[in-house]
Design an enzyme around this catalytic site. Sequence first.
Site, PDB file in Angstrom:
ATOM      1  N   LYS A   1       0.851  -1.201   0.000  1.00 25.44           N
ATOM      2  CA  LYS A   1       0.000   0.000   0.000  1.00 25.44           C
ATOM      3  C   LYS A   1       0.886   1.250   0.000  1.00 25.44           C
ATOM      4  CE  LYS A   1      -3.973   1.928   2.555  1.00 25.44           C
ATOM      5  NZ  LYS A   1      -4.894   1.718   3.693  1.00 25.44           N
TER       6      LYS A   1
ATOM      7  N   SER B   1      -9.866  -0.985   7.162  1.00 21.37           N
ATOM      8  CA  SER B   1      -9.397  -0.791   5.784  1.00 21.37           C
ATOM      9  C   SER B   1      -8.734  -1.979   5.113  1.00 21.37           C
ATOM     10  CB  SER B   1      -8.424   0.377   5.722  1.00 21.37           C
ATOM     11  OG  SER B   1      -9.146   1.576   5.681  1.00 21.37           O
TER      12      SER B   1
ATOM     13  N   SER C   1      -9.829   1.545   2.987  1.00 23.37           N
ATOM     14  CA  SER C   1      -9.029   2.371   2.123  1.00 23.37           C
ATOM     15  C   SER C   1      -7.954   1.634   1.351  1.00 23.37           C
ATOM     16  CB  SER C   1      -8.365   3.453   2.983  1.00 23.37           C
ATOM     17  OG  SER C   1      -7.443   2.856   3.887  1.00 23.37           O
TER      18      SER C   1
HETATM   19  N1  GLN Z   1     -13.289   3.832   6.540  1.00 24.30           N
HETATM   20  C1  GLN Z   1     -12.354   4.146   7.571  1.00 24.30           C
HETATM   21  C2  GLN Z   1     -12.051   5.625   7.530  1.00 24.30           C
HETATM   22  O1  GLN Z   1     -12.365   6.185   6.550  1.00 24.30           O
HETATM   23  C3  GLN Z   1     -11.164   3.310   7.306  1.00 24.30           C
HETATM   24  C4  GLN Z   1      -9.870   3.853   7.725  1.00 24.30           C
HETATM   25  C5  GLN Z   1      -8.779   2.861   7.707  1.00 24.30           C
HETATM   26  O2  GLN Z   1      -8.924   1.763   8.232  1.00 24.30           O
HETATM   27  N2  GLN Z   1      -7.640   3.298   7.208  1.00 24.30           N
HETATM   28  O3  GLN Z   1     -11.539   6.216   8.444  1.00 24.30           O
END
Ligand code: GLN
Length: 465
Positions: free
Chosen positions: A56, A155, A131
């Site tokens: 990532k 995420s 994400s």
């Molecule tokens: N959907 C969560 C957010 O937007 C996910 C964040 C994550 O796990 N990086 O904060």
Amino acid sequence: MSIRENIEKTINNAEKLNGELNSFLSIEREYALNRASEVENLSDDASLKGFAIAIKDNICTKDMQTTCGSHILHNYKAHYDATAVRRLKDAGAIIVGKANMDEFAMGSSNESSAFGNVKNPWDLERVPGGSSGGSAVAVASGVVRASLGSETGGSVRQPASLCGITGLKPTYGRISRFGLVAFASSLDNIGIFGQTSEDVAKVLGVIAGRDRNDSTSADVAVPDYLATISDDIKGKRIGVPRALFGEGLETDVREAVENSIENYRKLGAEIVDVELPHAKYGIAVYYIIATAEASSNLARFDGVRYGFRAEGSHELREMYRKTREEGFGAEVKRRIMLGTYVLSSGYYDAYYSKAQKVRALVKRDYQTAFEQCDAILTPTSPSVAFKIGEKSDDPLAMYLSDIYTVSANLVGVPGISVPCGLSGEGLPIGLQLVGNFWSEATLLNLGNVYEKEFPLGAKPKVFAD
Ligand code: GLN
């Protein structure tokens, strides 16, 4: 096939599919091929010798870009490897590219990336989740067997679920965060995607463990995850919090997950009822704590130290302001504003401090539940992959995608998403298992046995040669 031939095939697939899927922000052909030749000479004990992997783009990789999906870091190259990356390289793994993501890992659909949507290989009109959507799609489309993502609130597990693959968020402190760009430090973790639980276990065994560069990484022995992955699960107790199977859950998802509970029973697991009375506050607590920490962590992006700097300013404060105005996207700005608000002197007690108290109550719920069971089973996501654009104008609807996942981050316990069925439209559905601290071996065992006995039996439309 030699390692070099295999890597060449991987890179060709990555390049070919990227036009459609946009899962990679950079593909490192030259680096990976050179590295393949070097790795051929490693001893066969190197546990990931020649294993192609995607990373990532918020995890630092020396001499490669690390953009965090943001314009503000579009030209940033780290000068060191994250500890997880260094351990992968030492074990013989080969990084083939950096994966697309929501900007600064803020999002559940990959639509907040500054470099375009990632598409779901099961249906190109749908999101892959977020994400870590690029990391999920790199695996789901068959380009690589495993990838690293990051988790602050689901995420890894949520995109794994929406893409029909396995995704693990380990215990907080299990994998060093050194070199993971901070979003919300008390919640952030590196997580792993794999085509199977076995591949996840292989990668976890290499990257887990204490690191002196991260004081929150724990000095807890790393077990041999592969040694117990095929154990009989007879007598394992799986807790089901029925109250969470209510409103907002799509029918196909409910049915698939109910069915998976029966399947576990058939495999010899004991199903018990558990209660998590404070889990319903998870989203509210998460979006206060995560934004508060983000507003502080993201202060470092000011145009001086990293990446992009806006032009045409006449004095320092104006330069900071213009850089941040032009460099950050809308979702990141929303989070910084929310976080600044909940920390401001008049509201700190009402929001931030209250959220910390409720976080402690959520933790207590889990501790009580784990006195009765080895893992808690729920859906990973309330819906299958949704359409691109469907929720992008409604932040609250987007935040609700995280309803089943954020609690594990608030508590710090591990969770895994495993494919458990297909919707009427043929889209994948994931079940989530959350375990007690340091119980990754149990989760991988439960995941592996399920995948072997009840394979999904379908592949995405877009899939590598
Ligand atoms: N959907 C969560 C957010 O937007 C996910 C964040 C994550 O796990 N990086 O904060």
